[in-house]
Design a protein around this motif. Structure first.
Motif, short mmCIF file in Angstrom:
data_model
loop_
_atom_site.label_atom_id
_atom_site.label_comp_id
_atom_site.label_asym_id
_atom_site.label_seq_id
_atom_site.Cartn_x
_atom_site.Cartn_y
_atom_site.Cartn_z
N GLN A 107 0.82 -1.28 0.01
CA GLN A 107 0.00 0.03 -0.04
C GLN A 107 0.97 1.36 0.08
N HIS A 139 -6.52 8.95 -6.17
CA HIS A 139 -7.92 9.49 -5.71
C HIS A 139 -7.66 9.95 -4.16
N PHE A 197 -15.49 10.69 -1.43
CA PHE A 197 -14.45 11.13 -2.32
C PHE A 197 -14.42 12.72 -2.43
N ILE A 232 -9.88 13.49 -7.98
CA ILE A 232 -9.06 12.51 -8.43
C ILE A 232 -8.03 13.32 -9.72
N LEU A 258 -5.39 12.52 -12.88
CA LEU A 258 -5.39 11.31 -13.69
C LEU A 258 -3.98 11.34 -14.57
N PHE A 260 -4.99 -2.00 -13.92
CA PHE A 260 -6.26 -2.17 -13.75
C PHE A 260 -7.05 -0.49 -13.66
N ASN A 266 -8.72 2.75 -12.95
CA ASN A 266 -9.55 2.87 -11.76
C ASN A 266 -10.28 1.83 -11.26
N GLU A 267 -10.39 0.79 -11.93
CA GLU A 267 -11.12 -0.49 -11.44
C GLU A 267 -10.90 -0.88 -10.18
N LYS A 268 -9.43 -0.84 -9.71
CA LYS A 268 -9.14 -1.30 -8.47
C LYS A 268 -8.18 -0.45 -7.72
N LEU A 269 -8.57 0.18 -6.71
CA LEU A 269 -7.96 1.07 -5.74
C LEU A 269 -6.93 0.44 -4.67
N PHE A 303 -5.45 1.56 -1.10
CA PHE A 303 -5.58 2.81 -0.38
C PHE A 303 -4.02 2.88 0.45
#
Lengths: 112, 112
Positions: free
Chosen positions: B2, B32, B44, B47, B49, B95, B97-100, B102
């Motif tokens: 992480q 994010h 939220f 974000i 990018l 991935f 933004n499919e998988k974040l 943290f």
């Protein structure tokens, strides 16, 4: 109107029991997630579903089984609960191709 | 692994500025930022990018240094309502933004 809802909000149970947590979103999103937040506040992804199909399955014990009956619902069933399962479980949803994940209020699970 | 956030915790007086850093050992697709108040769901904030991108609304802004695999969140003239735990969530090239994933979290306390 609640966007992402979870039930129950609190769950206290004994070791060895089986329990389920339910999540529903009314945002019309395609993708739903389960996260676990432990006592140190670490927020870790467990599963992701897109249109009822399992997309992401992190290294989670197979005692945890997610089920998505339709794209608005994602449930989490936990077998043979252990002390280490105590945590806050968050459901989240996202529009496919979108950027933002919207989190539910969390389910506080305490295993005694 | 992480992302690591710094500082872990900070206490400020109302009106002071804060900077929260997020550093990843892996290449980043996106960053994010979320804020979580005690007992509530993460919300939220924004974000980023593209490397070099900076964003902001009201008195909260952020920057993203893609090469250094870092992002910083800036809170200007902090208000009592800014108190909470801040998390960065990083998207990977694989991935998007499919998988974040943290970060470790930064607990911010604003006192009058």
């Amino acid at each position: 109107d609640t966007a992402v809802s979870q039930t129950p909000k609190y769950l206290v149970t004994q070791m060895g029991n089986d329990k389920s947590i339910k999540c529903e979103q009314n945002l019309g999103h395609d993708t739903m997630y389960w996260y676990k937040q432990d006592s140190k506040k670490f927020l870790k992804i467990m599963f992701s579903y897109n249109n009822k199909e399992l997309i992401i399955n992190e290294t989670v014990p197979n005692r945890f089984s997610p089920k998505s009956p339709d794209k608005a619902h994602l449930n989490l069933h936990i077998n043979s609960l252990e002390l280490g399962d105590s945590a806050v479980y968050f459901c989240a949803s996202r529009l496919a191709g979108g950027e933002t994940q919207y989190f539910g209020p969390g389910t506080r699970l305490l295993v005694l | 692994q992480q992302p690591v956030q710094s500082p872990q915790a900070v206490i400020l007086r109302e009106g002071e500025d804060a900077v929260i850093n997020c550093s990843s050992s892996k290449a980043l697709y996106s960053v994010h930022w979320y804020r979580q108040k005690h007992g509530e769901a993460p919300i939220f904030l924004m974000i980023l990018l593209k490397g070099g991108e900076q964003k902001g609304h009201d008195k909260i802004s952020a920057s993203f240094n893609e090469k250094k695999q870092q992002s910083s969140l800036y809170l200007t003239a902090s208000q009592l309502s800014y108190s909470g735990t801040y998390f960065c969530g990083t998207g990977s090239p694989n991935f998007g933004n499919e998988k974040l994933t943290f970060g470790t979290g930064t607990r911010l306390t604003i006192i009058p």
